[in-house]
Design an enzyme around this catalytic site. Structure first.
Site, short mmCIF file in Angstrom:
data_model
loop_
_atom_site.label_atom_id
_atom_site.label_comp_id
_atom_site.label_asym_id
_atom_site.label_seq_id
_atom_site.Cartn_x
_atom_site.Cartn_y
_atom_site.Cartn_z
N LYS A 199 65.78 41.86 46.78
CA LYS A 199 66.19 40.42 46.88
C LYS A 199 65.64 39.37 45.60
O LYS A 199 66.14 38.78 44.79
CB LYS A 199 65.78 39.87 48.04
CG LYS A 199 66.24 38.37 48.37
CD LYS A 199 65.80 37.93 50.00
CE LYS A 199 66.03 36.38 49.81
NZ LYS A 199 65.60 36.03 51.27
N GLU A 205 56.63 47.61 44.10
CA GLU A 205 57.05 49.01 44.34
C GLU A 205 58.55 49.29 43.78
O GLU A 205 58.59 50.43 43.10
CB GLU A 205 57.15 48.94 46.08
CG GLU A 205 56.01 49.05 46.85
CD GLU A 205 55.55 47.93 47.30
OE1 GLU A 205 56.01 46.67 46.71
OE2 GLU A 205 54.61 47.71 48.24
N GLY A 258 65.50 39.09 54.10
CA GLY A 258 65.58 40.44 53.43
C GLY A 258 65.63 41.42 54.72
O GLY A 258 66.67 42.28 54.89
N ARG A 259 65.06 41.11 55.83
CA ARG A 259 65.23 42.09 56.94
C ARG A 259 66.63 41.80 57.85
O ARG A 259 66.95 42.40 58.86
CB ARG A 259 64.29 41.87 58.00
CG ARG A 259 63.88 40.36 58.50
CD ARG A 259 62.40 40.55 59.14
NE ARG A 259 62.13 39.09 59.30
CZ ARG A 259 61.38 38.23 58.34
NH1 ARG A 259 61.41 38.45 57.41
NH2 ARG A 259 61.11 37.00 58.69
N GLU A 344 58.01 41.42 61.55
CA GLU A 344 58.04 40.37 60.52
C GLU A 344 58.42 39.13 60.95
O GLU A 344 58.10 38.22 60.29
CB GLU A 344 58.65 41.06 59.11
CG GLU A 344 58.30 40.48 57.89
CD GLU A 344 58.61 41.04 56.84
OE1 GLU A 344 59.91 40.82 56.31
OE2 GLU A 344 58.11 41.95 56.05
N HIS A 375 57.78 64.67 74.25
CA HIS A 375 56.96 65.89 74.13
C HIS A 375 55.50 65.12 73.23
O HIS A 375 55.03 66.18 72.65
CB HIS A 375 57.80 67.06 73.35
CG HIS A 375 58.78 67.46 74.18
ND1 HIS A 375 58.46 68.33 75.17
CD2 HIS A 375 59.98 67.21 74.57
CE1 HIS A 375 59.52 68.67 76.03
NE2 HIS A 375 60.37 67.98 75.63
N LYS A 504 49.39 41.66 48.98
CA LYS A 504 49.88 41.58 47.54
C LYS A 504 48.98 41.21 46.41
O LYS A 504 48.93 41.93 45.35
CB LYS A 504 51.54 40.98 47.77
CG LYS A 504 52.37 41.75 48.49
CD LYS A 504 53.82 41.12 48.34
CE LYS A 504 54.81 41.37 49.05
NZ LYS A 504 56.08 40.59 49.38
O1 LIG Z 1 63.93 42.92 48.75
P1 LIG Z 1 62.76 42.56 48.05
O2 LIG Z 1 62.49 41.03 47.56
O3 LIG Z 1 62.10 43.48 46.82
O4 LIG Z 1 61.69 42.38 49.18
C1 LIG Z 1 61.39 43.63 49.90
C2 LIG Z 1 60.72 43.20 51.42
O5 LIG Z 1 59.28 42.56 50.94
C3 LIG Z 1 59.06 41.64 52.13
O6 LIG Z 1 59.10 40.43 51.35
C4 LIG Z 1 57.69 41.68 52.58
O7 LIG Z 1 56.93 42.14 51.71
C5 LIG Z 1 60.15 41.87 52.96
O8 LIG Z 1 60.42 40.56 53.83
C6 LIG Z 1 61.38 42.27 52.23
O9 LIG Z 1 62.36 42.73 53.00
#
Ligand SMILES: O=P(O)(O)OC[C@H]1O[C@](O)(CO)[C@@H](O)[C@@H]1O
Length: 541
Positions: A199, A205, A258-259, A344, A375, A504
Site C-alpha cells: 500500500k 520487507e 491493508g488488512r 491488528e 492431534h 519498525k
Molecule cells: O502494504 P504495506 O504498506 O506494505 O503494509 C503492509 C502491512 O504493514 C502494516 O502496516 C503493519 O506493519 C499492515 O497494516 C499492513 O497490512
C-alpha cells in the site's frame, strides 16, 4: 451503558453454574440461537447465552449506536479518526450503483475502472496475450508483500484452489532471505511475473524482497526485467522509480486499510489464479454479507451476533482468546489471516478519544485446521485450565466427490469436538471408563480424574454449503464486520495500527549496530545479544 455491562456481569454470576447442555431442554434452542443468510449458518446454541443475556447484549449494541456506526462506515464518513480517513473496503465489492461519496466525489467509477484494468491484465496473463519477454506464457506469479498485502491473497488463493486454472501463485513476505531464496530457487525468471504489493511502497520487507527479485530477473532478462513486474500500491509515484510501466500499476486509495484490501488490487493474485467470473462471485458473496449487515435486525444479524458472542466470552466470561478451527483444509491460512484482521484491528488499549479502555478489548486469536489441531492442542481445549471458546467452520459438501468418506469423517469429527467440549465426561462416567480398563479401588479413582472432562466449554459453528468463491466472500466479510461490531462496542478505532510502528523504528536504528556500529545507547540485554549474534566490541551504558 455501564448499567448494561453491570447487568450482564450480574446475570453471568447468577448463571455461570448452569451447564450449557442443560439449556437444550428447550427443544427449540438450536432454532433460537442460530441465524442464517444466503445459506451461511451461524450456530451459537452451544454457548452459555440465554434469552436474558441476548437481550442485554442487543441492548448494549443499541446503546453504543451500532446501527448508526454501521451506516457511517458504509456512507464513507471519516470514521478512522486517528488517520482522518474513511473506511470503504465495502465499496470495493459494492454491486449497486448507489454513489459512495468521499470528499464530495463518488468513488465507484474509479473503483470499477481499476477493476476493469485488473481484469484485463489478469485475463491477458492467463491467456498468454500478455507474454513474457521471450514471447512465452507466464507459468508462475510471485506476490511480494507482507501483512495485508500478503495474508489475504495468500489465504484466498489457497481457499479457492479447486477453482485455480491460472498461473501458479507464490507468496513471499518475510524479510528472512530464506523466503525469497527458496521461492526463486524453484522458478524460471523467463516464465515468472512478479507483483510487488505494498500500500505504502515503503515497507522494508517488501522493498528489500522486491530488489532481490529484480536482480534475479535482471540476471536473466537484462534491462527488460521490469517487463516482468507489476505493482499494487497507493503510492504510484514510487512504483515508477522501479521502472514499472503505468499500465501494470494498480492503485487504490487510502480509505482501504491493508488488512481489508484483498477485494481490490491486492486481490490481483486471486484474480490471476481463478479468473474474472470467479473473482466477481467472490465480491458478490462479500457484498451479500454487507447488505445483510446493514439491513438485518441486530438479533438476526450474523456479524452482530458473532460479535456479541465474542463480547460475552471475552468481557463477561473472561475468556481471553479464541480458537479458529476450520474443518476445511482449503481454509488452512484462515487463522493467520484472522489474526491480522482481528488483532491488528482490535488490539488497542485506548478509546477513540485517547482515554484508557475500561475493559478488555481484542482477544488473542489463533488456530489450525481440523482435524490436524485435534492431534496437537485440543488436549488443552478439553482439559486445560484455560477455557478457549472455539469457532468451527465446516462445509456440507466438499470438492472431492470421489472422497465422500473423507468428508463424512471430517464432519463427524467437527460435530464430535463441539459436542465433547460442551458435554464433557463426569467423574462417574470416567470411573466407568477406568473400570472397563480393569482398574479398581484407588487406581480407578486416580485415573478417573485424568479421564474426566469438565465440559461446559463453548463453541460456535459456521456451516456453509460448499467453499465456493461466493461463500468465501461471505465468510471473510462476516469476520470483518464481527471485528467492527466488537471494536465499536469497545469504543476503539479498529482501523489504525500504531502499535506496529515502534518496532519498525527501532529496527532501523539497530541495523547499523548489527553491522558493527557501537551499541552504547542500548540496554544490557540488547548489547549482550548483539555481541552474541554479531561478535564485536559492544559497550553497555
Ligand atoms: O502494504 P504495506 O504498506 O506494505 O503494509 C503492509 C502491512 O504493514 C502494516 O502496516 C503493519 O506493519 C499492515 O497494516 C499492513 O497490512
Amino acid at each position: 451503558m455501564s448499567d448494561i455491562w453491570q447487568q450482564l456481569e450480574t446475570h453471568r454470576s447468577q448463571t455461570a453454574d448452569t451447564p450449557i447442555l442443560s439449556l437444550f431442554k428447550d427443544t427449540s434452542r438450536f432454532d433460537s440461537y442460530s441465524a442464517e443468510t444466503d445459506g451461511l449458518l451461524l450456530d451459537f446454541s452451544k454457548t452459555s447465552l440465554d434469552a436474558m443475556a441476548m437481550d442485554l447484549l442487543v441492548r448494549l449494541a443499541q446503546a453504543e449506536g451500532l446501527d448508526a456506526k454501521i451506516a457511517a462506515m458504509f456512507r464513507g464518513d471519516a470514521i478512522n479518526s486517528t488517520e482522518g480517513r474513511a473506511v470503504l473496503h465495502t465499496a470495493l465489492r459494492a454491486q449497486a450503483d448507489t454513489p459512495i461519496q468521499v470528499d464530495g466525489a463518488d468513488v465507484l467509477p474509479e473503483i470499477r475502472a481499476i477493476r476493469q484494468q485488473m481484469q484485463h491484465f489478469a485475463e491477458a496473463v492467463r491467456s498468454g496475450d500478455f507474454a513474457a519477454v521471450d514471447g512465452g506464457r507466464f507459468t508462475d506469479v510471485i506476490n511480494i508483500g507482507i501483512g495485508g498485502s500478503d495474508l489475504g491473497p495468500a489465504m484466498a488463493t489457497l481457499a479457492l484452489a479447486p477453482y485455480h486454472d491460472g498461473p501458479r501463485c507464490h507468496f513471499v513476505s518475510n524479510i528472512d532471505g530464506a523466503h525469497i531464496h527458496d521461492t526463486l530457487a524453484g522458478l524460471d525468471p523467463q516464465r515468472t511475473l512478479v507483483i510487488i504489493a505494498s500500500k505504502t511502497f515503503t515497507t522494508i520487507e517488501t522493498m528489500t524482497n522486491a530488489e532481490t527479485a529484480l536482480v534475479w530477473l535482471q540476471a536473466a532478462l537484462g534491462d527488460k526485467a521490469p517487463d516482468h513486474l507489476a505493482a499494487v500500491s497507493t503510492a504510484q509515484d514510487k512504483t515508477a522509480a522501479l521502472g514499472i510501466a503505468p499500465e501494470r500499476v494498480f492503485g487504490f486509495e487510502n480509505w482501504v486499510g491493508g488488512r481489508y484490501s484483498l477485494w481490490g488490487p491486492v486481490g490481483l493474485p486471486i484474480l490471476l489464479a481463478i479468473g474474472t467470473e470467479n473473482f466477481q462471485a467472490f465480491l458478490r458473496g462479500a457484498d451479500a454479507m454487507d447488505s445483510h449487515f446493514q439491513n438485518a435486525p441486530l438479533h438476526q444479524n450474523l456479524p452482530v451476533l458473532l460479535g456479541l458472542v465474542g463480547i460475552w466470552h471475552n468481557n463477561i466470561c473472561g475468556y481471553g482468546s479464541r480458537a479458529i478451527l476450520p474443518y476445511d483444509q482449503h481454509l488452512q491460512r484462515l487463522p493467520a489471516y484472522l489474526q491480522q484482521l482481528d488483532m491488528e484491528s482490535n488490539g488497542k488499549r485506548v478509546a477513540q478519544d485517547g482515554s484508557p479502555l475500561p475493559r478488555a478489548s481484542g482477544p488473542v486469536v489463533w488456530g489450525e485446521p481440523g482435524t490436524n489441531g485435534q492431534h496437537a492442542f485440543y488436549q488443552l481445549l478439553h482439559q486445560g485450565t484455560a477455557v478457549v471458546p472455539a469457532e468451527f467452520l465446516i462445509a456440507a459438501e466438499a470438492h472431492e466427490p470421489e472422497l465422500q468418506h473423507h468428508h463424512n469423517l471430517l464432519k463427524a469429527n467437527c460435530l464430535a469436538q463441539s459436542e465433547a467440549l460442551m458435554r464433557g465426561r463426569s467423574l462417574a462416567e470416567a470411573r466407568d471408563v477406568a473400570a472397563k480398563r480393569g482398574l479398581d479401588g484407588a487406581e480407578q479413582q486416580r485415573m478417573a480424574a485424568h479421564l474426566s472432562f469438565p465440559g461446559n466449554r463453548p463453541s460456535v459453528t459456521i456451516a456453509y454449503p460448499k467453499l465456493t468463491p461466493f461463500v468465501l466472500g461471505q465468510i471473510i466479510a462476516l469476520y470483518e464486520h464481527r471485528v467492527f461490531t466488537e471494536g465499536m462496542i469497545w469504543g476503539l478505532n479498529p482501523f489504525d495500527q500504531w502499535g506496529v510502528e515502534l518496532g519498525k523504528e527501532l529496527a532501523v536504528a539497530l541495523l547499523p549496530m548489527v553491522e558493527g556500529a557501537p551499541a552504547d545507547s542500548k540496554d544490557g540485554s540488547t548489547c549482550g545479544l548483539l555481541s552474541k549474534l554479531t561478535p564485536r566490541p559492544a559497550t553497555q551504558t
